[in-house]
Design an enzyme around this catalytic site. Sequence first.
Site, PDB file in Angstrom:
ATOM      1  CD1 TRP A 155      60.499  10.752  18.927  1.00  0.00           C
ATOM      2  CD2 TRP A 155      59.690  12.665  19.099  1.00  0.00           C
ATOM      3  NE1 TRP A 155      59.772  10.385  18.996  1.00  0.00           N
ATOM      4  CE2 TRP A 155      58.791  11.795  19.319  1.00  0.00           C
ATOM      5  CE3 TRP A 155      58.904  14.097  18.514  1.00  0.00           C
ATOM      6  CZ2 TRP A 155      57.338  12.173  20.014  1.00  0.00           C
ATOM      7  CZ3 TRP A 155      57.718  14.556  19.109  1.00  0.00           C
ATOM      8  CH2 TRP A 155      57.118  13.192  19.632  1.00  0.00           C
ATOM      9  N   GLY A 173      63.090   8.794  27.558  1.00  0.00           N
ATOM     10  CA  GLY A 173      61.980   8.313  26.244  1.00  0.00           C
ATOM     11  C   GLY A 173      60.919   7.641  26.844  1.00  0.00           C
ATOM     12  CB  SER A 174      58.227   5.649  25.708  1.00  0.00           C
ATOM     13  OG  SER A 174      59.048   4.561  25.360  1.00  0.00           O
ATOM     14  CD  GLU A 177      54.110  11.324  27.741  1.00  0.00           C
ATOM     15  OE1 GLU A 177      54.267   9.675  27.280  1.00  0.00           O
ATOM     16  OE2 GLU A 177      54.821  11.552  27.909  1.00  0.00           O
ATOM     17  CD  GLU A 215      64.781  12.347  33.978  1.00  0.00           C
ATOM     18  OE1 GLU A 215      63.818  12.781  33.844  1.00  0.00           O
ATOM     19  OE2 GLU A 215      65.301  12.684  34.623  1.00  0.00           O
ATOM     20  CG  LEU A 216      61.336   6.732  32.199  1.00  0.00           C
ATOM     21  CD1 LEU A 216      61.200   4.694  32.463  1.00  0.00           C
ATOM     22  CD2 LEU A 216      61.909   6.355  31.250  1.00  0.00           C
ATOM     23  CB  CYS A 262      58.406  14.379  29.637  1.00  0.00           C
ATOM     24  SG  CYS A 262      59.358  15.470  29.479  1.00  0.00           S
ATOM     25  N   PRO A 283      71.099   9.295  19.109  1.00  0.00           N
ATOM     26  CG  PRO A 283      71.266  11.035  17.707  1.00  0.00           C
ATOM     27  CD  PRO A 283      71.557   9.143  18.751  1.00  0.00           C
ATOM     28  CB  ALA A 284      65.285  10.061  18.754  1.00  0.00           C
TER      29      ALA A 284
HETATM   30  P1  NAP Z   1      60.823   5.963  22.621  1.00  0.00           P
HETATM   31  O1  NAP Z   1      59.815   5.649  21.688  1.00  0.00           O
HETATM   32  O2  NAP Z   1      60.618   5.558  23.760  1.00  0.00           O
HETATM   33  O3  NAP Z   1      62.164   6.503  22.208  1.00  0.00           O
HETATM   34  C1  NAP Z   1      63.295   6.827  22.977  1.00  0.00           C
HETATM   35  C2  NAP Z   1      64.823   7.088  22.417  1.00  0.00           C
HETATM   36  O4  NAP Z   1      65.135   5.178  22.028  1.00  0.00           O
HETATM   37  C3  NAP Z   1      64.911   6.630  20.589  1.00  0.00           C
HETATM   38  O5  NAP Z   1      66.474   7.040  19.935  1.00  0.00           O
HETATM   39  C4  NAP Z   1      64.974   5.243  20.583  1.00  0.00           C
HETATM   40  O6  NAP Z   1      65.067   4.827  18.711  1.00  0.00           O
HETATM   41  C5  NAP Z   1      64.929   5.100  21.418  1.00  0.00           C
HETATM   42  N1  NAP Z   1      64.436   3.266  21.090  1.00  0.00           N
HETATM   43  C6  NAP Z   1      63.222   2.739  21.459  1.00  0.00           C
HETATM   44  N2  NAP Z   1      62.875   1.393  20.963  1.00  0.00           N
HETATM   45  C7  NAP Z   1      64.279   1.351  21.786  1.00  0.00           C
HETATM   46  C8  NAP Z   1      64.606  -0.241  21.719  1.00  0.00           C
HETATM   47  N3  NAP Z   1      64.123  -1.126  21.457  1.00  0.00           N
HETATM   48  N4  NAP Z   1      65.561  -0.426  22.329  1.00  0.00           N
HETATM   49  C9  NAP Z   1      66.818   1.000  22.758  1.00  0.00           C
HETATM   50  N5  NAP Z   1      66.195   2.238  22.069  1.00  0.00           N
HETATM   51  C10 NAP Z   1      65.383   2.608  21.484  1.00  0.00           C
HETATM   52  O7  NAP Z   1      59.549   7.542  22.869  1.00  0.00           O
HETATM   53  P2  NAP Z   1      60.430   8.578  22.039  1.00  0.00           P
HETATM   54  O8  NAP Z   1      58.120   8.718  20.989  1.00  0.00           O
HETATM   55  O9  NAP Z   1      60.948   9.041  20.857  1.00  0.00           O
HETATM   56  O10 NAP Z   1      59.696   9.543  23.171  1.00  0.00           O
HETATM   57  C11 NAP Z   1      58.208  10.472  23.931  1.00  0.00           C
HETATM   58  C12 NAP Z   1      58.692   9.846  24.867  1.00  0.00           C
HETATM   59  O11 NAP Z   1      59.625  10.444  25.690  1.00  0.00           O
HETATM   60  C13 NAP Z   1      57.080  10.484  25.934  1.00  0.00           C
HETATM   61  O12 NAP Z   1      57.097   9.927  26.677  1.00  0.00           O
HETATM   62  C14 NAP Z   1      57.525  11.852  26.918  1.00  0.00           C
HETATM   63  O13 NAP Z   1      57.471  11.804  27.850  1.00  0.00           O
HETATM   64  C15 NAP Z   1      59.179  11.150  27.139  1.00  0.00           C
HETATM   65  N6  NAP Z   1      60.397  12.047  27.202  1.00  0.00           N
HETATM   66  C16 NAP Z   1      60.706  11.966  28.610  1.00  0.00           C
HETATM   67  C17 NAP Z   1      61.737  13.303  29.314  1.00  0.00           C
HETATM   68  C18 NAP Z   1      61.644  13.183  30.204  1.00  0.00           C
HETATM   69  O14 NAP Z   1      62.282  13.949  30.970  1.00  0.00           O
HETATM   70  N7  NAP Z   1      60.742  11.989  31.572  1.00  0.00           N
HETATM   71  C19 NAP Z   1      62.225  14.278  27.808  1.00  0.00           C
HETATM   72  C20 NAP Z   1      61.050  13.591  27.197  1.00  0.00           C
HETATM   73  C21 NAP Z   1      60.762  13.140  26.690  1.00  0.00           C
HETATM   74  P3  NAP Z   1      64.416   5.638  17.305  1.00  0.00           P
HETATM   75  O15 NAP Z   1      64.155   6.618  17.356  1.00  0.00           O
HETATM   76  O16 NAP Z   1      65.284   4.921  16.779  1.00  0.00           O
HETATM   77  O17 NAP Z   1      63.514   4.297  17.416  1.00  0.00           O
END
Ligand code: NAP
Length: 482
Positions: A155, A233-234, A386, A255-256, A289, A180-181
Amino acid sequence: MKDLKNTELLKHGSFINGQWQTSDDCFPVVNPATNEVISKVAEATASQVEQAITAANTAQPLWQEKTSYERAAKLQRWAALINEHKDDLALIMTREQGKTLADAGGEIAYGKSFIDWFAEEAKRVYGDTISKHADNKMISVIKQPVGVVAAITPWNFPTAMITRKAAAALAAGCTIVIKPASETPYSALALAVLAKQAGIPDGVFNIVVGKDSRSIGEQLTQHPLVKKFTFTGSTKVGKLLNKQCAESIKKVSLELGGNAPFIVYDDADISLAVKALVDAKLRNCGQTCISPNRIYLHRPIADAFKKQLVASLEKVTQGNGEAAESDVACLIHQEAAENVHKLVESAKADGGKILIGGLSQSPDSSFFPLTVIDNVTHSSDITLCEIFGPVFSLITFDEPEQAIEQANDTEFGLASYVFSQNINRLQQTTTALDYGMIGVNDTAISHPIAPFGGIKHSGFGKEGSKYGLDDYLIIKAITYGF
Ligand code: NAP
């Protein structure tokens, strides 16, 4: 959202094979600044996700057959339409994600820049001819699209994290299904409206939306027709999805999360370092991130740096992202603000001293004030995690080796920053830092021409740059005997 110039951009269901699909089960999308429900979006059913993958698989050979110039032309048209609708796209993003309109406008331009870049890179997929190793033999190496790609995106950058993947995939000749989120589906769906308008063929670009990310994720990671999976994502979720991909041996890129150190040596230009830090930290209210997470200050300049930092933050206005005067806005939801508050409280318990900001009690909204906390220890939770909020966590060091050692003492390896005017010190520090990206006297490190990506638990694979297409290509060696 009746105030959009083009209300057609707001769609309420998945985009599959060029068609809009609904279902009986809907979920609300909430404006984090006001807690108001913007509208509701239909949850993708399992059969719709299956349809999206099948459609992408049917469309893929036809898309691959097009010349790189034809694919580039579609991408360029898509980018032009994004530019034409940039104000509406920014408003949609601010309403569902909370960031300021300026940040959202910046993200639209940044997201578009990856489409521009990969439209050109589509024409630059080269193979090799290897010098002969026998009189009657020749080997050529060709690159081909990997096939159907599935992507899951976060998101915090609801547009750019999609275009950074989709532009590369489409340029390479792949088709894509994106989830997407669930906090930010409208930005993704608006991109699909414009992709269709740009003439990107049905089935090439698909979006499935849903709150049941676990089930959708299982389908996308386990489906045999999906040949490549890409996730932003995370780290926790990335590890799980990587495991899920293992059974069907997909090409994967991740990309975490990050935990970026920001090192300021005693010979740094302090004003430059403060400005770069504030710019990077306040972007998206600290929810990036690559946001500086741990600020290491060399003792001789620490006091001067803190003074300038606090003075600079006192000029910043925080408020609803839609208000023109807001320099910084809110977090994605109240729970995110509560998490940041807990980290600040634990740092205080470990001896941290608040210089500005902080809250005396748990937040009752998604807003968290700009906060500087000094005297933070290396073992404090705020150093290990983080933060994902507008908190500047300061640690003072005496010896450069100590700063580098502490900077590397984390499972993450995404971005890092170092400020100094001494070339030898910079060379030694950049060589020693275990990170995929290092900003030297600069925090604006993300650009389509630069390879973006981490090492260690921050993931693998590169997005953007001349390396960015590789994740969507396979290499084939052809040995000719004659
Ligand atoms: P997240 O909780 O991992 O969610 C990311 C995506 O994964 C969302 O679309 C989410 O869907 C989905 N998701 C969650 N649980 C899942 C599961 N069990 N199975 C399949 N999909 C699942 O991360 P976030 O809180 O949205 O984003 C923040 C994180 O992203 C931070 O750690 C940040 O550092 C990282 N990030 C990294 C980069 C990079 O380029 N390295 C860039 C941007 C962000 P829902 O929303 O529907 O739950």
